[in-house]
Design a protein around this motif. Sequence first.
Motif, PDB file in Angstrom:
ATOM      1  N   LYS A  41       2.658  39.436-100.885  1.00 22.68           N
ATOM      2  CA  LYS A  41       2.403  37.996-100.944  1.00 22.68           C
ATOM      3  C   LYS A  41       3.491  37.347-101.789  1.00 22.68           C
ATOM      4  O   LYS A  41       3.983  37.937-102.747  1.00 22.68           O
ATOM      5  CB  LYS A  41       1.044  37.708-101.568  1.00 22.68           C
ATOM      6  CG  LYS A  41      -0.102  38.185-100.719  1.00 22.68           C
ATOM      7  CD  LYS A  41      -1.402  37.818-101.342  1.00 22.68           C
ATOM      8  CE  LYS A  41      -2.538  38.335-100.476  1.00 22.68           C
ATOM      9  NZ  LYS A  41      -3.826  38.063-101.060  1.00 22.68           N
ATOM     10  N   ALA A  57      -5.716  47.935 -93.373  1.00 27.70           N
ATOM     11  CA  ALA A  57      -5.354  47.724 -94.776  1.00 27.70           C
ATOM     12  C   ALA A  57      -5.029  46.260 -95.019  1.00 27.70           C
ATOM     13  O   ALA A  57      -4.555  45.545 -94.134  1.00 27.70           O
ATOM     14  CB  ALA A  57      -4.168  48.587 -95.141  1.00 27.70           C
ATOM     15  N   ALA A  58      -5.282  45.848 -96.199  1.00 19.96           N
ATOM     16  CA  ALA A  58      -5.027  44.443 -96.564  1.00 19.96           C
ATOM     17  C   ALA A  58      -3.536  44.248 -96.793  1.00 19.96           C
ATOM     18  O   ALA A  58      -2.817  45.169 -97.179  1.00 19.96           O
ATOM     19  CB  ALA A  58      -5.799  44.093 -97.824  1.00 19.96           C
ATOM     20  N   ASN A  59      -3.043  43.040 -96.541  1.00 18.81           N
ATOM     21  CA  ASN A  59      -1.655  42.698 -96.751  1.00 18.81           C
ATOM     22  C   ASN A  59      -1.397  42.604 -98.245  1.00 18.81           C
ATOM     23  O   ASN A  59      -1.915  41.730 -98.916  1.00 18.81           O
ATOM     24  CB  ASN A  59      -1.326  41.383 -96.051  1.00 18.81           C
ATOM     25  CG  ASN A  59       0.156  41.076 -96.109  1.00 18.81           C
ATOM     26  OD1 ASN A  59       0.949  41.852 -96.624  1.00 18.81           O
ATOM     27  ND2 ASN A  59       0.511  39.924 -95.570  1.00 18.81           N
ATOM     28  N   LYS A  60      -0.559  43.511 -98.760  1.00 24.09           N
ATOM     29  CA  LYS A  60      -0.301  43.531-100.197  1.00 24.09           C
ATOM     30  C   LYS A  60       0.949  42.728-100.554  1.00 24.09           C
ATOM     31  O   LYS A  60       1.213  42.493-101.716  1.00 24.09           O
ATOM     32  CB  LYS A  60      -0.130  44.973-100.661  1.00 24.09           C
ATOM     33  CG  LYS A  60      -1.404  45.761-100.542  1.00 24.09           C
ATOM     34  CD  LYS A  60      -1.210  47.155-101.055  1.00 24.09           C
ATOM     35  CE  LYS A  60      -2.514  47.930-100.904  1.00 24.09           C
ATOM     36  NZ  LYS A  60      -2.366  49.304-101.365  1.00 24.09           N
TER      37      LYS A  60
END
Length: 127
Positions: A7, A2-5
């Motif tokens: 930020k 999963a992408a790093n949400k």
Amino acid sequence: MAANKFKAKKNDKSSTRGGGGLFGLLAKLKIAGNLETGLPVKHLPKVAFALLLGVFYVWNSHYAEKANRNIDKLETEVEDLRADVTTLEADYMYSSKQSEVAKNVKKLGLEESKEPPYKIVVDKSEY
């Protein structure tokens, strides 16, 4: 994967100049620019007075706390002494009763009189 949400935002105050904390406050007040040219001596008496007031305030609060602790300790001591005095007075009143005195002097061989006392009258004309 999963992408790093999570930020960091671009307009987050902690990441830019003038963020939170003491240094952010200093940057907002632009004090650092004033201190680069030297210490402004004209404000020194006011700062020293404020520091003196702060030290006095801390000392006074410590003194007051110490006095309160001492008062509490003395109040409990007075309560204990008052209880002791009350007990001693009750014991004294009990031991001074006629029946208790009679019991205590019987050990010495003295006994209580069974006859009431009588009054002796002296005629003044005889003298």
